[in-house]
Design a protein around this motif. Sequence first.
Motif, mmCIF file in Angstrom:
data_model
loop_
_atom_site.group_PDB
_atom_site.id
_atom_site.type_symbol
_atom_site.label_atom_id
_atom_site.label_comp_id
_atom_site.label_asym_id
_atom_site.label_seq_id
_atom_site.Cartn_x
_atom_site.Cartn_y
_atom_site.Cartn_z
ATOM 1 N N GLU A 278 0.730 -1.173 0.114
ATOM 2 C CA GLU A 278 -0.043 -0.144 0.143
ATOM 3 C C GLU A 278 1.072 1.163 -0.025
ATOM 4 O OE1 GLU A 278 -2.608 -0.278 3.192
ATOM 5 O OE2 GLU A 278 -3.998 -1.897 2.505
ATOM 6 N N HIS A 279 2.248 1.128 -0.060
ATOM 7 C CA HIS A 279 3.063 2.328 -0.065
ATOM 8 C C HIS A 279 3.467 2.758 -1.505
ATOM 9 C CE1 HIS A 279 2.997 2.030 4.349
ATOM 10 N NE2 HIS A 279 3.332 0.950 4.168
ATOM 11 N N GLN A 280 3.033 1.943 -2.546
ATOM 12 C CA GLN A 280 3.324 2.422 -3.854
ATOM 13 C C GLN A 280 2.702 3.406 -4.394
ATOM 14 O OE1 GLN A 280 6.395 0.647 -4.927
ATOM 15 N NE2 GLN A 280 6.049 -0.309 -2.912
ATOM 16 N N TRP A 281 3.246 4.237 -5.459
ATOM 17 C CA TRP A 281 2.485 5.076 -6.180
ATOM 18 C C TRP A 281 2.983 5.441 -7.396
ATOM 19 C CZ3 TRP A 281 6.235 8.534 -6.930
ATOM 20 C CH2 TRP A 281 7.217 8.904 -5.995
ATOM 21 N N LEU A 282 2.115 6.251 -8.286
ATOM 22 C CA LEU A 282 2.363 6.492 -9.671
ATOM 23 C C LEU A 282 1.939 8.050 -9.662
ATOM 24 C CD1 LEU A 282 3.335 5.975 -12.792
ATOM 25 C CD2 LEU A 282 0.622 5.773 -13.103
ATOM 26 N N GLN A 283 3.073 8.870 -9.917
ATOM 27 C CA GLN A 283 2.977 10.242 -9.778
ATOM 28 C C GLN A 283 2.952 10.717 -11.327
ATOM 29 O OE1 GLN A 283 5.254 12.332 -6.867
ATOM 30 N NE2 GLN A 283 5.866 13.839 -8.292
ATOM 31 N N ILE A 284 2.320 11.984 -11.414
ATOM 32 C CA ILE A 284 2.368 12.488 -12.942
ATOM 33 C C ILE A 284 2.482 14.066 -12.521
ATOM 34 C CG2 ILE A 284 0.930 13.050 -14.876
ATOM 35 C CD1 ILE A 284 -0.622 10.494 -14.304
ATOM 36 N N ASP A 285 3.460 14.656 -13.198
ATOM 37 C CA ASP A 285 3.395 16.323 -13.079
ATOM 38 C C ASP A 285 2.987 16.855 -14.256
ATOM 39 O OD1 ASP A 285 4.579 18.931 -12.792
ATOM 40 O OD2 ASP A 285 6.764 18.432 -13.176
ATOM 41 N N LEU A 286 1.935 17.706 -14.253
ATOM 42 C CA LEU A 286 1.152 18.440 -15.174
ATOM 43 C C LEU A 286 1.731 19.589 -15.667
ATOM 44 C CD1 LEU A 286 -2.405 17.774 -13.894
ATOM 45 C CD2 LEU A 286 -1.375 16.483 -15.520
ATOM 46 N N ASN A 287 2.873 20.176 -14.833
ATOM 47 C CA ASN A 287 3.876 21.249 -15.328
ATOM 48 C C ASN A 287 3.289 22.389 -14.734
ATOM 49 O OD1 ASN A 287 5.844 22.106 -16.961
ATOM 50 N ND2 ASN A 287 4.838 22.972 -18.519
ATOM 51 N N LYS A 288 1.818 22.519 -14.717
ATOM 52 C CA LYS A 288 1.453 23.581 -14.184
ATOM 53 C C LYS A 288 -0.097 23.110 -13.474
ATOM 54 C CE LYS A 288 -0.762 25.578 -18.383
ATOM 55 N NZ LYS A 288 -0.923 26.716 -19.294
ATOM 56 N N GLU A 289 -0.813 24.163 -12.978
ATOM 57 C CA GLU A 289 -2.039 23.630 -12.195
ATOM 58 C C GLU A 289 -2.939 23.384 -13.272
ATOM 59 O OE1 GLU A 289 -3.403 26.684 -9.695
ATOM 60 O OE2 GLU A 289 -2.520 25.938 -7.807
ATOM 61 N N LYS A 290 -3.771 22.478 -13.144
ATOM 62 C CA LYS A 290 -4.928 22.126 -14.145
ATOM 63 C C LYS A 290 -5.971 21.698 -13.225
ATOM 64 C CE LYS A 290 -2.365 21.978 -17.762
ATOM 65 N NZ LYS A 290 -1.928 20.690 -18.384
ATOM 66 N N LYS A 291 -7.152 21.716 -14.158
ATOM 67 C CA LYS A 291 -8.368 21.420 -13.169
ATOM 68 C C LYS A 291 -8.658 19.877 -13.593
ATOM 69 C CE LYS A 291 -13.393 22.723 -12.847
ATOM 70 N NZ LYS A 291 -14.410 23.467 -13.393
ATOM 71 N N ILE A 292 -8.516 19.149 -12.664
ATOM 72 C CA ILE A 292 -8.720 17.620 -12.797
ATOM 73 C C ILE A 292 -10.014 17.167 -12.641
ATOM 74 C CG2 ILE A 292 -7.718 15.139 -12.748
ATOM 75 C CD1 ILE A 292 -4.982 16.920 -11.488
ATOM 76 N N ASN A 349 -13.423 7.169 -13.237
ATOM 77 C CA ASN A 349 -13.827 7.912 -11.857
ATOM 78 C C ASN A 349 -13.823 9.254 -11.980
ATOM 79 O OD1 ASN A 349 -14.722 5.802 -9.621
ATOM 80 N ND2 ASN A 349 -12.529 4.841 -10.669
ATOM 81 N N ASN A 350 -14.750 9.868 -11.578
ATOM 82 C CA ASN A 350 -14.827 11.432 -11.842
ATOM 83 C C ASN A 350 -14.699 11.979 -10.033
ATOM 84 O OD1 ASN A 350 -16.783 10.493 -14.173
ATOM 85 N ND2 ASN A 350 -15.656 12.495 -14.739
ATOM 86 N N PHE A 351 -14.193 13.226 -10.209
ATOM 87 C CA PHE A 351 -14.077 13.954 -8.945
ATOM 88 C C PHE A 351 -14.733 15.089 -8.677
ATOM 89 C CE2 PHE A 351 -9.461 12.697 -10.463
ATOM 90 C CZ PHE A 351 -9.530 11.556 -9.816
ATOM 91 N N ILE A 352 -15.614 15.084 -8.038
ATOM 92 C CA ILE A 352 -16.798 15.963 -7.533
ATOM 93 C C ILE A 352 -16.677 16.291 -6.210
ATOM 94 C CG2 ILE A 352 -19.387 16.605 -7.584
ATOM 95 C CD1 ILE A 352 -19.574 14.440 -9.736
ATOM 96 N N PRO A 353 -16.012 17.607 -5.832
ATOM 97 C CA PRO A 353 -15.534 18.541 -6.861
ATOM 98 C C PRO A 353 -14.248 18.239 -7.240
ATOM 99 C CG PRO A 353 -14.979 18.961 -4.436
ATOM 100 C CD PRO A 353 -15.875 17.812 -4.319
ATOM 101 N N PRO A 354 -13.851 19.016 -8.442
ATOM 102 C CA PRO A 354 -12.775 18.683 -9.127
ATOM 103 C C PRO A 354 -11.464 18.833 -8.440
ATOM 104 C CG PRO A 354 -13.729 20.456 -9.890
ATOM 105 C CD PRO A 354 -14.617 20.128 -9.072
ATOM 106 N N ILE A 355 -10.360 18.385 -8.903
ATOM 107 C CA ILE A 355 -9.009 18.756 -8.291
ATOM 108 C C ILE A 355 -8.164 19.882 -9.008
ATOM 109 C CG2 ILE A 355 -6.707 17.698 -7.571
ATOM 110 C CD1 ILE A 355 -8.104 14.923 -7.393
ATOM 111 N N ILE A 356 -7.684 20.737 -8.197
ATOM 112 C CA ILE A 356 -7.072 21.923 -8.793
ATOM 113 C C ILE A 356 -5.749 21.681 -8.439
ATOM 114 C CG2 ILE A 356 -6.625 24.386 -9.220
ATOM 115 C CD1 ILE A 356 -9.688 24.467 -8.904
ATOM 116 N N SER A 357 -4.748 21.291 -9.134
ATOM 117 C CA SER A 357 -3.418 20.972 -8.652
ATOM 118 C C SER A 357 -2.263 20.840 -9.796
ATOM 119 C CB SER A 357 -3.437 19.650 -7.741
ATOM 120 O OG SER A 357 -1.926 19.525 -7.277
ATOM 121 N N ARG A 358 -1.041 20.769 -9.585
ATOM 122 C CA ARG A 358 -0.152 20.362 -10.754
ATOM 123 C C ARG A 358 0.432 19.038 -10.464
ATOM 124 N NH1 ARG A 358 5.919 23.211 -11.154
ATOM 125 N NH2 ARG A 358 6.684 21.582 -12.943
ATOM 126 N N PHE A 359 0.541 18.709 -9.274
ATOM 127 C CA PHE A 359 1.170 17.058 -9.081
ATOM 128 C C PHE A 359 -0.052 16.110 -8.653
ATOM 129 C CE2 PHE A 359 4.722 20.024 -8.403
ATOM 130 C CZ PHE A 359 5.735 19.190 -9.288
#
Length: 678
Positions: A278-292, A349-359
Amino acid sequence: DGCGHTVLGPESGTLASINYPRTSPNSTVCEWEIRVKPAQRVQLKFGDFDIDDSDSCHSSYLRVHNGIGPNRTEIGKYCGFGFQMDGLITSKSNEVTVQFMSGIHTSGRGFLAAYSTTDKSDLITCLDNASHFSEPEFNKYCPAGCVIPFADISGTIPHGYRDSSSLCMAGVHAGVVSNTLGGQINVVISKGIPYYEGSLANNVTSKAGPLSTSLFTFKTSGCYGTLGMESGVIPDSHITSSSILEWPNQTGQVNIWKPENARLKRVGPPWAAFISDEHQWLQIDLNKEKKITGIITTGSTLAEHYYYVSAYRILYSDDAQKWTVYRESGTDKDKIFQGNTELYQEVRNNFIPPIISRFFRINPLKWHHKIAMKVELLGCQFSIGRAPKITLPPPPQNKNEENNADFMDDFIHSVKTSLQTDKTTFTPEIKNTTVTPSVTKDVALAAVLVPVLVMVFTALILTLVCVWHWRNRKKKTEGTYDLPYWDRAGWWKGMKQFLPTKSAEHEETPVHYSSSELSHIRPREVPTMLQTESAEYAQPLVGGIVGTLHQRSTFKPEEGKEASYADLDPYNSPIQEVYHAYAEPLPVTGPEYATPIIMDMSSHPSTPVGAPSISTFKAAGNQASPLVGTCNKLLSRTDCVSSAQALYDIPKGQLGLGSADPLVYQVPQALPAGSKDE
């Protein structure tokens, strides 16, 4: 023990009796206490109501109270089979108690109801579907808790959902509303399709469905475009992981399932963790803030490696140092997302409310054999205006420090007031990264009108040019005898006989020959002399007053052996000076037959009234001429004589052999050069 499906949200919810929609058990009871925000009131709407009323609501009933606890007051008591309650039950406060009592009975499904605050006037229940509404487009409010096991939906986005599907459950599947919060839906009805696909999204399974007369879709903000995992907009260096699976195959080659392999629909192996915990992860850098707004996942997509993640958490950060676990509004628990149930199917899967982040980080919690997955993020660009920079003006030159302090306090207060006044309360406009932004009606209208106007003006200009060109050509040919280039076409042969004759004002002087001149000419030389000075065009066919216009005639001289002129002396006949009309000679490259001849019969006394006036013929092949021994009226001017073997017809108005007046003869057609003399 009489409570069935229940979801109580802060502004809406759903409640049902136990075993609904099957018969509820005997001697059971349940109470629901509903609270909303202060100053709000509660409204209750029944989707289905079927409670035994055999004892007049004595042992089996549903009772609604204003308030909670011993001070509550009853609003109403209800029972009955198939009871229709079209209206809403409204409370007088922000608290309501709903009590269900089931006595001894043999039938009755119980009930299913939805509630919301009174400001949601368009509240519907989880059982409503598109066929219940006749409007082509409408807005409704879905309560929380509409993911129910006894309702079905068919279809998926963007193709649409079958009209028999639950509106609110389909809204959860499409990611328009949250199951724990509910929300507003904007529904559009359209023509059905032959087949509806099934999919798994937001913990709702959509089944495949057959043809239907209509379907429905949802209007959304459009912020559901892909953010670059599949397309490669996100570079490999921006995709990292906690660990990488490396292992040699049977041939000894080392396989590395790197994080950059975790691109949705990319052929090949996925990303896989070296250690499955449960300690594994996959990380994505969007280069700037995006609305996910969502995520799509699959398993390994390799049949020989049956790996996939069945549950995961989502974390996000602005600096990749401090991470926040995603939670739904109004809850204090981490949101656990349902993952894949097999290695191929795409699960959304959708995020309600959306996520606003870069990483963005995915933390697998459950998996099959090994942690392996491919992903794609959904969302759009995000931008927000910056607050204006505050520049303090220099304080007034005053020795009193207290006055300076008062000035600063007043200035800061005025700045705060202006910022509060100018603060925007609406959601900033967000453009989708993959969906074309909508244009205004004016731009769309201009985009249609400009090409249409260009085409219309182009067609008008071409038409005017063609008309001008045609009129110029017509003027050039007017008043001349030149045949235009199109006069030599084959179709003109048949049309020329219907055209009017040329006017008399263009008539030229006819050719005259006297008997003395003709006596010195040998028979063989006649056609030669007649053709030597022949005009390029025929003389106008006018000779006195034309009493009758007879049928026109076209002919071609006989091919092959030419008839002799020695057997018949056409110049010894009595003559009278008259004007004859002449046949129009064939042009050098003209049609195969001569131009029709219009005869003046007003001075021809020998032609019977009922006799045919014109003969049209063409000799076939090298066949001999059928002139000998025949009474042939050629062009209605040849009289029947005993020695009718002449190639030319006898002139009109014959008066006798001794007449010395000059005669007018028809200019003959061009004769073949191969004729022989007698």
